[in-house]
Enzyme design. Structure first.
Site, PDB file in Angstrom:
ATOM      1  CG  PHE A 155     -10.328  -5.223   3.503  1.00  0.00           C
ATOM      2  CD1 PHE A 155      -9.214  -4.689   3.199  1.00  0.00           C
ATOM      3  CD2 PHE A 155     -10.066  -5.824   5.240  1.00  0.00           C
ATOM      4  CE1 PHE A 155      -8.018  -4.564   4.634  1.00  0.00           C
ATOM      5  CE2 PHE A 155      -9.424  -5.582   5.894  1.00  0.00           C
ATOM      6  CZ  PHE A 155      -8.059  -5.145   5.928  1.00  0.00           C
ATOM      7  CB  ILE A 158      -6.370  -9.748  -3.346  1.00  0.00           C
ATOM      8  CG1 ILE A 158      -6.449 -11.700  -4.232  1.00  0.00           C
ATOM      9  CG2 ILE A 158      -5.201  -8.676  -3.881  1.00  0.00           C
ATOM     10  CD1 ILE A 158      -6.898 -11.177  -5.672  1.00  0.00           C
ATOM     11  NE  ARG A 179     -20.362  -5.622  -1.818  1.00  0.00           N
ATOM     12  CZ  ARG A 179     -20.932  -6.855  -3.109  1.00  0.00           C
ATOM     13  NH1 ARG A 179     -21.654  -6.658  -3.775  1.00  0.00           N
ATOM     14  NH2 ARG A 179     -19.971  -7.704  -2.767  1.00  0.00           N
ATOM     15  CB  THR A 239      -3.496  -6.122  -9.295  1.00  0.00           C
ATOM     16  OG1 THR A 239      -4.261  -5.514  -7.775  1.00  0.00           O
ATOM     17  CG2 THR A 239      -2.059  -5.167  -9.170  1.00  0.00           C
ATOM     18  NE  ARG A 241     -11.049 -10.142 -14.303  1.00  0.00           N
ATOM     19  CZ  ARG A 241      -9.952 -10.341 -14.182  1.00  0.00           C
ATOM     20  NH1 ARG A 241      -9.150 -10.033 -13.699  1.00  0.00           N
ATOM     21  NH2 ARG A 241     -10.051 -11.857 -13.836  1.00  0.00           N
ATOM     22  CD  GLU A 270      -6.463  -6.761 -18.903  1.00  0.00           C
ATOM     23  OE1 GLU A 270      -6.408  -8.410 -19.665  1.00  0.00           O
ATOM     24  OE2 GLU A 270      -6.881  -6.994 -18.374  1.00  0.00           O
ATOM     25  CG  HIS A 288      -4.299  -9.365 -16.385  1.00  0.00           C
ATOM     26  ND1 HIS A 288      -5.521  -9.813 -16.831  1.00  0.00           N
ATOM     27  CD2 HIS A 288      -4.169 -10.238 -15.196  1.00  0.00           C
ATOM     28  CE1 HIS A 288      -6.567  -9.558 -16.111  1.00  0.00           C
ATOM     29  NE2 HIS A 288      -5.483  -9.617 -14.964  1.00  0.00           N
ATOM     30  N   GLY A 290      -0.434 -10.887 -12.367  1.00  0.00           N
ATOM     31  CA  GLY A 290      -0.822 -10.779 -10.909  1.00  0.00           C
ATOM     32  C   GLY A 290      -0.852 -12.189 -10.753  1.00  0.00           C
TER      33      GLY A 290
END
Ligand code: DGY
Length: 322
Positions: A155, A158, A179, A239, A241, A270, A288, A290
């Site tokens: 959170f 993004i 976390r 979105t 990794r 990738e 990719h 984003g």
């Protein structure tokens, strides 16, 4: 005094390359061919600063031997492609580009969620293939989005921007795992509630969207056990990794119906995307994208310019990660 020698590893927006060329002795990668490990190692011994991005792998081996580079100005917010411990050991400052790609990345997560739920990719393929037979009540039935529960893993900026879109745009309920503890009043601004574990989030979410960093601490956060813990019929959006998801376990979970579908913008290796995923209809796959808007890519480049300029003027860099 000679100007610092700087290597830009890929093509950047022209306006940013122009500013860099005014301020520094810059080597640009006009052909935009990614550098290999040996070339990156050489770059660290030849340049005062190297400006890499997510397509450059900088593992510990790249930092071996004599190094001239004092600064890595990463083009991008994620930096799991750089061995930060090795950079620190060589006294190299590392910076990233937080903030400026928040909205565009959240937008792409929303695009993926809507596309996979409403079968946008499949529908487009059908029309383009000339296979659409016309409207009927049972044609390509998807899953309703409005009012459903979305689980956000991570959170940060993004994750919050994505939650905002889901809650205020689509009336969705938001739960999240993070976390560290988030102030409930802050979470409430996004109509969101923090739950204690990833499993708690997976158990109640119709859609799960990953917004945590990549790298060792989150590697394979989504694995076979976690797919099994998802609510039946749920969808996964990534979105963040590629290494956050165990792709082999993902393919198995899709094949045996443990989860209903995925929308992915990032991948473990990738630009390779597993053939099994490419062949499935209930997955939406983007390359990719984003942060891929004119405005955001220019803003990312300008953030690197600010960091590298501050560094060589002897000021504290605004976006230090090491
Ligand atoms: C980032 O900034 O980390 C993105 O993934 C690259 O667009």
């Amino acid at each position: 005094m000679p100007r610092p020698r700087i290597l830009v590893t890929r093509r950047w927006p022209a306006a940013v390359e122009a500013v860099l060329a005014e301020r520094f002795e810059v080597t640009l990668n006009r052909d935009d061919i990614p550098l290999g490990e040996n070339e990156l190692r050489q770059a660290l011994s030849d340049y005062d600063a190297v400006l890499p991005t997510v397509s450059d792998k900088l593992p510990a081996a790249v930092f071996a031997g004599d190094i001239r580079t004092k600064m890595l100005g990463n083009f991008g917010v994620g930096f799991n492609h750089i061995d930060i411990a090795s950079a620190k050991a060589k006294d190299i400052t590392v910076t990233n580009t937080p903030g400026v790609l928040t909205d565009c990345t959240a937008d792409i997560a929303m695009l993926l969620l809507l596309s996979v739920a409403r079968r946008g990719g499949e529908g487009e393929r059908q029309v383009r293939a000339g296979e659409w037979k016309g409207w009927c009540p049972t044609h390509m039935i998807g899953t309703k989005v409005t009012g459903k529960t979305v689980g956000v893993i991570g959170f940060g900026r993004i994750g919050r921007a994505f939650a905002q879109r889901c809650h205020f745009g689509f009336g969705m309920d938001i739960v999240f795992y993070n976390r560290s503890q988030v102030d409930p009043a802050e979470a409430a601004r996004y109509g969101a509630r923090q739950l204690s574990t990833v499993e708690d989030v997976l158990a109640v979410s119709d859609f799960v969207s990953l917004h945590c960093p990549g790298g060792a601490e989150n590697r394979y956060l989504m694995n076979a056990a976690r797919f099994a813990a998802m609510k039946p019929g749920a969808f996964l959006i990534n979105t963040a990794r590629g290494d956050v998801v165990d792709e082999a376990a993902l393919i198995a979970a899709l094949a045996n119906g443990t989860i209903s579908g995925v929308g992915f913008d990032v991948y473990e290796r990738e630009p390779q995307v597993p053939e099994a995923l490419v062949r499935m209809e209930n997955v939406v796959l983007l390359p990719h994208l984003g942060s891929a808007t004119e405005e955001t890519r220019t803003a990312m480049g300008m953030k690197v310019v600010e960091n590298v300029t501050a560094f060589f003027e002897g000021r504290e860099v605004p976006d230090r990660v090491a």
